[in-house]
Design an enzyme around this catalytic site. Structure first.
Site: not given
Ligand code: COA
Length: 711
Positions: A105, A108
């Site tokens: 998003g 997007e």
């Molecule tokens: N929505 C809600 N929470 C999210 C999130 C999202 N899209 N993306 C990450 N978080 C949360 C994680 O659950 C984690 O929470 P916690 O600390 O309570 O465990 C926190 O944010 C940090 O995320 P983490 O993955 O541990 O950090 P990172 O630095 O290793 O990685 C990202 C960061 C953004 C690369 C990874 O979190 C990620 O791939 N997120 C999903 C992205 C995604 O698929 N977006 C499309 C959504 S439709």
């Protein structure tokens, strides 16, 4: 100072309306952020002096996308789609300034802006497919309009983010800058106004390129391995194909498919694994630390396959490694193996020669144990032999200052007993790496009876540093993963062979279920002798009655060690991995079965899958009930990241919930009656089934402190 209740701020810098949004840790676009952005945009567009609007993150990440936690219920308005429509209709140009990551998003949102400027270190992607979701905020419609349908489909199906320079080359961003993104973005806004470049709604652009059947199957083919057994890709393809329609029609198809994907089991399972992987590293009661101990220098003792792999993992993470082995020849072999591993990464284009050289140079081979003295942590990775390991650990304990972590890489022995061979058992724990250590995402952290929470905290730091998913296990037979594998999954696979199934039938059935590789092929790959050795050590801890891996152990005895000897459960041609059935093995299995009075019969694939998976679930529940694993979701992480259980089924415990625990218990009881004692249903499954509950609810209750643990 940042006001957490107001994640969006609005300022006017001359004729530029500046909207900053800041919602740590990943700037997720939750309801509060969407509301703030919509209000700020409305203010900007109503302000007579504003001629351009800039949307920028207040932190160092543009946005990781929608807030996944909001996906479980109905989304509160304004939706991201409503916000995007307001942006596209704005009377002045709206610019997105992208730093760090723009994912899902987040990207997007940027796609709906009229212009995009990115920092050179930024990465942009639509990773939704990895969560079983079709991008649902215009990604499938606007991305093809900006970069063409083929690159868009490739990007959405891969789920991997692309670098800013690539995004620029594809036409996804208009400008890439170094230095301060905010300053450059404001200047960009000014030049747009100066050049009288007005709004440029992405929805009004036309899609270039055509997605015919052969292009689609070519792109799907390129991702076939990652998407094996999955269904989201079909919904993605339909949506991207619809981008050539008028925008409103295409977006309606996207919305329908996105909703379908969100409600799918596949997506529920993948989102479960996503959160389980992040939860597994959380341990209750960890000490609050003012500073984190440095982990710069790592000593590894034992230069075998495992020690060498672990050395590479730390070198890859930028740490300097002293790899110690008293045997010169072993060190030399390890050096050759490490060099050839890096060379192959260079050859495959995964690493530049320069980076490979740099990593290689971080590993120094030494023959004297005294060389560990300067290390921040030490890991023992010598042979699985209790006395030898005790000796090494005790020496490490006397050589290292008392605050340094000492880990054993045992996969079978008691960590508590090993720790007690030192004068400081509190600082000893198990770091169970999986083969190949460089590639496997799992790190089982085994807590001995004397291991303190301070020590555990350092081990969790290690996992973070290595970008692995840590799962804490109690110190018991096989820890979490191997216990479930041996007592549950693999044991049942062998039992099925004795009852008349062939190795290839068992493997194929489980591969079709979604396992990366069937159990017999896994045994041949890892070496039947390796399995036998581990079991010999484990049996010193707890024995298991016959038949227990009688086939694998007999193969080891016969020198049929697997791929490395060209013969195992299968036959192999020199240098090839294809497994060919071997009539000699069928004969051997028949003999072993008849010695035990087992009469062979035809067995259906369905029975094979059901028995292997139910056995896995049943032992998983015992591991949980015994307090060896903390959460059911931890077990799912172990199995999806370390043992090839299909992620899109969520891991064994999540899968059990989807089957329904009442059904699971009924089937386990059925096999108990048929096959005897070892199918005894786990008490925890029976209790949960009786309460009409699930493993997920059990995890939630445990977290809320409603349950008392057996630990
Ligand atoms: N929505 C809600 N929470 C999210 C999130 C999202 N899209 N993306 C990450 N978080 C949360 C994680 O659950 C984690 O929470 P916690 O600390 O309570 O465990 C926190 O944010 C940090 O995320 P983490 O993955 O541990 O950090 P990172 O630095 O290793 O990685 C990202 C960061 C953004 C690369 C990874 O979190 C990620 O791939 N997120 C999903 C992205 C995604 O698929 N977006 C499309 C959504 S439709």
């Amino acid at each position: 100072m940042r006001d957490a209740s107001k994640p969006v701020t609005y300022d006017e810098l001359g004729f530029v309306g500046l909207i900053r949004f800041d919602n740590p840790p990943v700037n997720a676009l939750n309801h509060q952020v969407r509301t703030g952005l919509a209000e700020a945009l409305a203010r900007a567009t109503k302000s007579p002096q504003i001629k351009a609007v800039l949307i920028i993150s207040g932190g160092n990440m543009f946005s990781a996308g929608a807030d996944l936690k909001e996906f479980d219920g109905p989304l509160a308005e304004p939706s991201l789609q409503q916000l995007q429509a307001a942006i596209e209709m704005a009377p002045v140009p709206v610019v997105a300034a992208i730093s760090g990551l723009a994912l899902g998003g987040g990207l997007e949102l940027a796609l709906a802006c009229h212009y995009r400027i990115a920092h050179k270190s930024a990465k942009l992607g639509l990773p939704e497919i990895t969560l079983g979701i079709v991008p649902g905020a215009g990604g499938t419609q606007r991305l093809p309009r900006l970069i063409g349908s083929r690159p868009a489909l490739e990007m959405i199906l891969s789920g991997a983010p692309i670098a800013a320079a690539d995004a620029m080359a594809k036409g996804l961003v208009d400008k890439v800058v170094g230095g301060d993104l905010g300053d450059s973005a404001i200047n960009h806004c000014k030049s747009l106004v100066h050049d009288r470049l007005g709004p440029r709604p992405t929805r009004n652009l036309t899609v270039s390129g055509n997605l015919d059947e052969s292009t689609i199957s070519e792109i799907l083919g390129a991702h076939a391995r990652a998407l094996k057994g999955r269904t989201t890709q079909k919904l993605v393809v339909d949506a991207v194909r619809a981008a050539v329609l008028p925008f409103a029609d295409g977006i309606a198809i996207e919305a329908a498919n996105a909703n379908k994907s969100l409600a799918s089991r596949e997506s529920l399972a993948l989102r479960h694994v996503f959160f389980a992987e992040r939860e597994s590293g959380k341990v209750e009661g960890l000490p609050q630390r003012a500073t984190q101990p440095e982990i710069n220098r790592v000593a590894i003792v034992g230069a075998g396959t495992m020690g060498s792999g672990i050395a590479m993992v730390f070198a890859d993470a930028g740490r300097s490694v002293t790899l110690i082995d008293t045997d010169d020849a072993a060190l030399a072999r390890s050096g050759t193996a490490i060099r050839s591993n890096y060379a192959s990464s260079v050859k495959r284009g995964r690493l530049s020669q320069e980076i490979a050289d740099e990593r290689m140079s971080r590993i120094r081979g030494r023959t004297k144990l005294a060389d560990v003295a300067a290390a921040d942590i030490a890991i023992e990775a010598v042979f699985e032999d209790m006395d030898l390991k005790k000796k090494v650990l005790s020496s490490l304990d006397s050589l290292l200052p008392a605050d340094r972590l000492i880990a054993t890489n045992t996969s079978a022995l008691s960590v508590t007993e090993l720790g007690r061979a030192t004068a400081h058992a509190s600082r000893v724990l198990g770091l169970h790496f999986f083969v190949p250590a460089q590639a496997s995402k799992l790190l089982e952290i085994v807590r001995g009876k004397d291991t303190t929470l301070d020590t555990l905290a350092i081990a969790l730091d290690v996992a973070k540093l290595l970008k692995k998913f840590p799962v804490v296990s109690g110190d018991a037979f096989g820890f979490i993963g191997n216990r479930m594998m041996l007592d549950g999954y693999f044991r049942e696979a062998e039992q099925l062979l004795l009852e008349g199934a062939s190795p290839q039938q068992v493997d194929t059935a489980l591969e079709q279920f979604g396992f990366a590789m069937g159990p017999q092929r896994v045994s041949d790959l890892g070496g039947n002798d390796v399995g036998t050795k581990v079991r010999v050590q484990l049996f010193k801890r707890e024995s298991r009655p016959d038949p227990y891996f009688v086939i694998a152990d007999r193969l080891t005895k016969l020198g049929r060690l697997g791929q490395k000897t060209g013969r195992g459960f299968y036959r192999y041609l020199e240098g090839r991995r294809d497994a060919f059935p071997d009539p000699d093995v069928d004969k051997l299995i028949e003999e072993l079965a008849s010695e035990r009075g087992i009469v062979g019969r035809e067995i259906g694939d369905e029975e094979i899958v059901e028995r292997c998976v139910l056995a896995l679930i049943n032992v998983g529940a015992m591991v949980l009930d015994d307090g060896i694993a903390t959460r059911a979701s931890d077990i799912d992480v172990v199995w999806t990241s370390g043992y090839g259980f299909p992620r899109h089924l969520g891991g064994p415990m999540f899968y059990a919930d989807t089957l329904g625990l009442a059904h699971v218990v009924k089937r386990i009881r059925h096999y108990h009656e048929k096959l005897g004692y070892y199918w005894c249903p786990a008490g925890l499954i029976e209790r949960l089934a009786a309460e009409n509950s699930t493993f997920e609810q059990w995890d939630r209750q445990r977290k809320a402190g409603v349950l008392t643990l057996a630990v």
